[in-house]
Design a protein around this motif. Sequence first.
Motif, PDB file in Angstrom:
ATOM      1  N   GLY A  33       7.005  -3.282   1.716  1.00 39.46           N
ATOM      2  CA  GLY A  33       6.215  -2.838   0.565  1.00 39.46           C
ATOM      3  C   GLY A  33       6.279  -3.807  -0.604  1.00 39.46           C
ATOM      4  O   GLY A  33       5.257  -4.137  -1.217  1.00 39.46           O
ATOM      5  N   MET A  34       7.481  -4.297  -0.918  1.00 43.49           N
ATOM      6  CA  MET A  34       7.630  -5.244  -2.031  1.00 43.49           C
ATOM      7  C   MET A  34       6.947  -6.576  -1.726  1.00 43.49           C
ATOM      8  O   MET A  34       6.320  -7.172  -2.604  1.00 43.49           O
ATOM      9  CB  MET A  34       9.110  -5.480  -2.330  1.00 43.49           C
ATOM     10  N   THR A  35       7.052  -7.037  -0.493  1.00 45.02           N
ATOM     11  CA  THR A  35       6.426  -8.305  -0.123  1.00 45.02           C
ATOM     12  C   THR A  35       4.909  -8.207  -0.214  1.00 45.02           C
ATOM     13  O   THR A  35       4.247  -9.090  -0.773  1.00 45.02           O
ATOM     14  CB  THR A  35       6.850  -8.716   1.302  1.00 45.02           C
ATOM     15  N   ILE A  36       4.343  -7.144   0.303  1.00 44.38           N
ATOM     16  CA  ILE A  36       2.895  -6.954   0.250  1.00 44.38           C
ATOM     17  C   ILE A  36       2.434  -6.741  -1.188  1.00 44.38           C
ATOM     18  O   ILE A  36       1.372  -7.232  -1.586  1.00 44.38           O
ATOM     19  CB  ILE A  36       2.465  -5.781   1.160  1.00 44.38           C
ATOM     20  N   ALA A  37       3.214  -6.037  -1.983  1.00 42.84           N
ATOM     21  CA  ALA A  37       2.855  -5.835  -3.391  1.00 42.84           C
ATOM     22  C   ALA A  37       2.816  -7.164  -4.139  1.00 42.84           C
ATOM     23  O   ALA A  37       1.883  -7.427  -4.910  1.00 42.84           O
ATOM     24  CB  ALA A  37       3.840  -4.873  -4.057  1.00 42.84           C
ATOM     25  N   MET A  38       3.826  -8.009  -3.922  1.00 42.58           N
ATOM     26  CA  MET A  38       3.827  -9.322  -4.581  1.00 42.58           C
ATOM     27  C   MET A  38       2.688 -10.191  -4.079  1.00 42.58           C
ATOM     28  O   MET A  38       2.048 -10.910  -4.856  1.00 42.58           O
ATOM     29  CB  MET A  38       5.178 -10.018  -4.373  1.00 42.58           C
ATOM     30  N   LEU A  39       2.407 -10.139  -2.786  1.00 44.96           N
ATOM     31  CA  LEU A  39       1.300 -10.893  -2.227  1.00 44.96           C
ATOM     32  C   LEU A  39      -0.026 -10.433  -2.839  1.00 44.96           C
ATOM     33  O   LEU A  39      -0.865 -11.256  -3.217  1.00 44.96           O
ATOM     34  CB  LEU A  39       1.268 -10.742  -0.706  1.00 44.96           C
ATOM     35  N   GLY A  49      -3.258  -2.841  -8.422  1.00 47.47           N
ATOM     36  CA  GLY A  49      -3.642  -3.058  -7.024  1.00 47.47           C
ATOM     37  C   GLY A  49      -2.466  -3.491  -6.173  1.00 47.47           C
ATOM     38  O   GLY A  49      -2.318  -3.056  -5.027  1.00 47.47           O
ATOM     39  N   GLY A  50      -1.619  -4.367  -6.723  1.00 40.58           N
ATOM     40  CA  GLY A  50      -0.440  -4.807  -5.982  1.00 40.58           C
ATOM     41  C   GLY A  50       0.507  -3.661  -5.689  1.00 40.58           C
ATOM     42  O   GLY A  50       1.020  -3.537  -4.574  1.00 40.58           O
ATOM     43  N   VAL A  51       0.731  -2.818  -6.699  1.00 39.39           N
ATOM     44  CA  VAL A  51       1.605  -1.656  -6.502  1.00 39.39           C
ATOM     45  C   VAL A  51       0.999  -0.706  -5.476  1.00 39.39           C
ATOM     46  O   VAL A  51       1.700  -0.189  -4.594  1.00 39.39           O
ATOM     47  CB  VAL A  51       1.873  -0.933  -7.845  1.00 39.39           C
ATOM     48  N   ALA A  52      -0.312  -0.501  -5.553  1.00 39.50           N
ATOM     49  CA  ALA A  52      -0.970   0.427  -4.623  1.00 39.50           C
ATOM     50  C   ALA A  52      -0.877  -0.062  -3.188  1.00 39.50           C
ATOM     51  O   ALA A  52      -0.492   0.709  -2.288  1.00 39.50           O
ATOM     52  CB  ALA A  52      -2.431   0.609  -5.023  1.00 39.50           C
ATOM     53  N   ILE A  53      -1.197  -1.336  -2.952  1.00 38.02           N
ATOM     54  CA  ILE A  53      -1.133  -1.800  -1.561  1.00 38.02           C
ATOM     55  C   ILE A  53       0.310  -1.937  -1.086  1.00 38.02           C
ATOM     56  O   ILE A  53       0.591  -1.783   0.096  1.00 38.02           O
ATOM     57  CB  ILE A  53      -1.922  -3.113  -1.343  1.00 38.02           C
ATOM     58  N   GLY A  54       1.243  -2.180  -2.009  1.00 37.53           N
ATOM     59  CA  GLY A  54       2.656  -2.209  -1.637  1.00 37.53           C
ATOM     60  C   GLY A  54       3.149  -0.842  -1.196  1.00 37.53           C
ATOM     61  O   GLY A  54       3.884  -0.717  -0.218  1.00 37.53           O
ATOM     62  N   LEU A  55       2.738   0.197  -1.924  1.00 40.97           N
ATOM     63  CA  LEU A  55       3.118   1.559  -1.537  1.00 40.97           C
ATOM     64  C   LEU A  55       2.514   1.937  -0.190  1.00 40.97           C
ATOM     65  O   LEU A  55       3.174   2.566   0.650  1.00 40.97           O
ATOM     66  CB  LEU A  55       2.688   2.555  -2.615  1.00 40.97           C
ATOM     67  N   VAL A  56       1.267   1.553   0.019  1.00 46.65           N
ATOM     68  CA  VAL A  56       0.628   1.844   1.301  1.00 46.65           C
ATOM     69  C   VAL A  56       1.335   1.101   2.436  1.00 46.65           C
ATOM     70  O   VAL A  56       1.614   1.685   3.487  1.00 46.65           O
ATOM     71  CB  VAL A  56      -0.879   1.486   1.247  1.00 46.65           C
ATOM     72  N   ALA A  57       1.650  -0.171   2.225  1.00 50.37           N
ATOM     73  CA  ALA A  57       2.311  -0.955   3.272  1.00 50.37           C
ATOM     74  C   ALA A  57       3.707  -0.411   3.588  1.00 50.37           C
ATOM     75  O   ALA A  57       4.092  -0.307   4.755  1.00 50.37           O
ATOM     76  CB  ALA A  57       2.401  -2.418   2.854  1.00 50.37           C
ATOM     77  N   GLY A  58       4.471  -0.066   2.556  1.00 46.45           N
ATOM     78  CA  GLY A  58       5.794   0.510   2.784  1.00 46.45           C
ATOM     79  C   GLY A  58       5.705   1.849   3.495  1.00 46.45           C
ATOM     80  O   GLY A  58       6.483   2.141   4.405  1.00 46.45           O
ATOM     81  N   GLY A  59       4.738   2.675   3.087  1.00 46.28           N
ATOM     82  CA  GLY A  59       4.539   3.964   3.750  1.00 46.28           C
ATOM     83  C   GLY A  59       4.106   3.809   5.199  1.00 46.28           C
ATOM     84  O   GLY A  59       4.554   4.556   6.072  1.00 46.28           O
ATOM     85  N   LEU A  60       3.227   2.836   5.444  1.00 46.16           N
ATOM     86  CA  LEU A  60       2.808   2.583   6.823  1.00 46.16           C
ATOM     87  C   LEU A  60       3.970   2.095   7.684  1.00 46.16           C
ATOM     88  O   LEU A  60       4.091   2.475   8.850  1.00 46.16           O
ATOM     89  CB  LEU A  60       1.677   1.561   6.852  1.00 46.16           C
ATOM     90  N   THR A  61       4.818   1.267   7.120  1.00 42.68           N
ATOM     91  CA  THR A  61       5.989   0.787   7.862  1.00 42.68           C
ATOM     92  C   THR A  61       6.901   1.954   8.229  1.00 42.68           C
ATOM     93  O   THR A  61       7.402   2.044   9.349  1.00 42.68           O
ATOM     94  CB  THR A  61       6.768  -0.255   7.042  1.00 42.68           C
TER      95      THR A  61
END
Length: 145
Positions: A33-39, A49-61
Amino acid sequence: MIILGPPLIILVIGLFCWLVFMLAASALPVFVGMTIAMLGFHTGAGLLGGVAIGLVAGGLTFGVARLALALAPWAWVQLLIILLYVAPATVAGYSVTYGIALMAVPSPIWQTIFAVVGAIAVSITAFIRFTGMAAPDLPGNGSVH
Protein backbone atom coordinates in the motif's frame (compact mmCIF):
# COMPACT_ATOMS: atom_id res chain seq x y z
CA MET A 1 0.04 19.53 35.03
CA ILE A 2 3.41 18.00 35.91
CA ILE A 3 1.57 15.01 37.38
CA LEU A 4 -0.12 14.24 34.05
CA GLY A 5 3.11 14.34 32.01
CA PRO A 6 4.73 10.98 32.85
CA PRO A 7 1.52 8.90 32.57
CA LEU A 8 0.69 10.55 29.25
CA ILE A 9 4.18 9.88 27.93
CA ILE A 10 3.90 6.22 28.94
CA LEU A 11 0.45 6.04 27.30
CA VAL A 12 1.71 7.57 24.06
CA ILE A 13 4.76 5.28 23.95
CA GLY A 14 2.50 2.27 24.55
CA LEU A 15 0.11 3.42 21.82
CA PHE A 16 3.01 3.92 19.42
CA CYS A 17 4.41 0.46 20.18
CA TRP A 18 0.96 -1.10 19.70
CA LEU A 19 0.52 0.66 16.35
CA VAL A 20 3.98 -0.35 15.14
CA PHE A 21 3.38 -3.93 16.31
CA MET A 22 0.05 -4.13 14.44
CA LEU A 23 1.53 -2.65 11.26
CA ALA A 24 4.53 -4.95 11.47
CA ALA A 25 2.24 -7.97 11.77
CA SER A 26 0.64 -6.94 8.45
CA ALA A 27 3.90 -5.88 6.83
CA LEU A 28 3.26 -7.10 3.29
CA PRO A 29 -0.08 -5.32 2.76
CA VAL A 30 1.26 -2.16 4.44
CA PHE A 31 4.41 -2.26 2.30
CA VAL A 32 2.46 -2.76 -0.92
CA GLY A 33 0.00 0.00 0.00
CA MET A 34 2.75 2.48 0.89
CA THR A 35 4.75 1.68 -2.24
CA ILE A 36 1.75 2.11 -4.53
CA ALA A 37 0.73 5.30 -2.71
CA MET A 38 4.19 6.82 -3.20
CA LEU A 39 4.23 5.69 -6.83
CA GLY A 40 0.82 7.27 -7.40
CA PHE A 41 1.86 10.50 -5.73
CA HIS A 42 5.07 10.78 -7.73
CA THR A 43 3.34 10.05 -11.03
CA GLY A 44 0.91 12.92 -10.61
CA ALA A 45 -2.11 11.49 -8.79
CA GLY A 46 -1.65 14.00 -5.98
CA LEU A 47 -1.83 13.39 -2.27
CA LEU A 48 -5.47 12.29 -2.17
CA GLY A 49 -5.10 10.07 -5.24
CA GLY A 50 -1.92 8.49 -3.91
CA VAL A 51 -3.53 7.73 -0.56
CA ALA A 52 -6.63 6.33 -2.28
CA ILE A 53 -4.77 3.97 -4.59
CA GLY A 54 -2.44 2.99 -1.74
CA LEU A 55 -5.40 2.00 0.42
CA VAL A 56 -6.91 0.04 -2.44
CA ALA A 57 -3.61 -1.74 -3.17
CA GLY A 58 -3.04 -2.62 0.49
CA GLY A 59 -6.62 -3.84 0.82
CA LEU A 60 -6.31 -5.91 -2.33
CA THR A 61 -3.09 -7.47 -1.04
CA PHE A 62 -4.86 -8.40 2.18
CA GLY A 63 -7.89 -9.62 0.21
CA VAL A 64 -5.72 -11.76 -2.06
CA ALA A 65 -4.32 -13.48 1.04
CA ARG A 66 -7.81 -14.21 2.34
CA LEU A 67 -8.98 -15.46 -1.05
CA ALA A 68 -5.89 -17.59 -1.56
CA LEU A 69 -6.28 -19.12 1.89
CA ALA A 70 -9.95 -19.83 1.25
CA LEU A 71 -9.29 -21.46 -2.12
CA ALA A 72 -6.13 -23.38 -1.24
CA PRO A 73 -6.91 -27.07 -1.67
CA TRP A 74 -4.29 -28.43 0.73
CA ALA A 75 -3.04 -27.46 4.15
CA TRP A 76 0.57 -27.23 2.95
CA VAL A 77 -0.45 -24.67 0.31
CA GLN A 78 -2.15 -22.64 3.02
CA LEU A 79 1.01 -22.86 5.11
CA LEU A 80 3.10 -21.57 2.18
CA ILE A 81 0.70 -18.63 1.70
CA ILE A 82 0.80 -17.86 5.40
CA LEU A 83 4.61 -17.99 5.42
CA LEU A 84 4.68 -15.64 2.41
CA TYR A 85 2.89 -13.06 4.54
CA VAL A 86 4.71 -13.86 7.80
CA ALA A 87 8.26 -13.53 6.40
CA PRO A 88 8.03 -9.75 5.79
CA ALA A 89 6.39 -9.37 9.20
CA THR A 90 9.40 -11.08 10.79
CA VAL A 91 11.81 -8.69 9.09
CA ALA A 92 9.65 -5.70 10.04
CA GLY A 93 9.41 -6.88 13.66
CA TYR A 94 13.17 -7.25 13.87
CA SER A 95 13.77 -3.83 12.34
CA VAL A 96 11.24 -2.03 14.54
CA THR A 97 12.41 -3.68 17.74
CA TYR A 98 16.05 -3.08 16.86
CA GLY A 99 15.32 0.60 16.21
CA ILE A 100 13.60 0.95 19.57
CA ALA A 101 16.40 -0.97 21.30
CA LEU A 102 18.99 1.35 19.75
CA MET A 103 17.37 4.24 21.60
CA ALA A 104 16.93 2.45 24.92
CA VAL A 105 19.70 -0.13 25.35
CA PRO A 106 23.42 0.73 25.25
CA SER A 107 24.78 -2.81 24.72
CA PRO A 108 24.83 -4.07 21.10
CA ILE A 109 24.41 -7.65 22.27
CA TRP A 110 21.24 -6.82 24.19
CA GLN A 111 19.97 -4.72 21.29
CA THR A 112 20.22 -7.78 19.07
CA ILE A 113 18.63 -10.03 21.69
CA PHE A 114 15.68 -7.66 22.07
CA ALA A 115 15.38 -7.38 18.28
CA VAL A 116 15.26 -11.17 17.89
CA VAL A 117 12.64 -11.45 20.64
CA GLY A 118 10.60 -8.72 18.93
CA ALA A 119 10.89 -10.50 15.59
CA ILE A 120 9.70 -13.75 17.16
CA ALA A 121 6.76 -11.98 18.84
CA VAL A 122 5.67 -10.28 15.62
CA SER A 123 6.10 -13.55 13.68
CA ILE A 124 3.91 -15.46 16.10
CA THR A 125 1.27 -12.73 16.02
CA ALA A 126 1.26 -12.58 12.22
CA PHE A 127 1.16 -16.38 11.99
CA ILE A 128 -1.81 -16.57 14.35
CA ARG A 129 -3.63 -13.78 12.50
CA PHE A 130 -3.19 -15.38 9.09
CA THR A 131 -3.86 -18.89 10.37
CA GLY A 132 -7.16 -17.62 11.74
CA MET A 133 -8.11 -16.51 8.22
CA ALA A 134 -7.66 -20.01 6.80
CA ALA A 135 -10.99 -21.71 6.23
CA PRO A 136 -11.12 -24.73 8.56
CA ASP A 137 -13.86 -26.63 6.71
CA LEU A 138 -12.30 -26.99 3.26
CA PRO A 139 -11.49 -30.46 1.92
CA GLY A 140 -7.86 -31.30 2.50
CA ASN A 141 -7.62 -29.26 5.72
CA GLY A 142 -8.00 -32.30 7.89
CA SER A 143 -11.69 -31.71 8.51
CA VAL A 144 -14.19 -34.56 8.38
CA HIS A 145 -17.17 -34.12 6.09
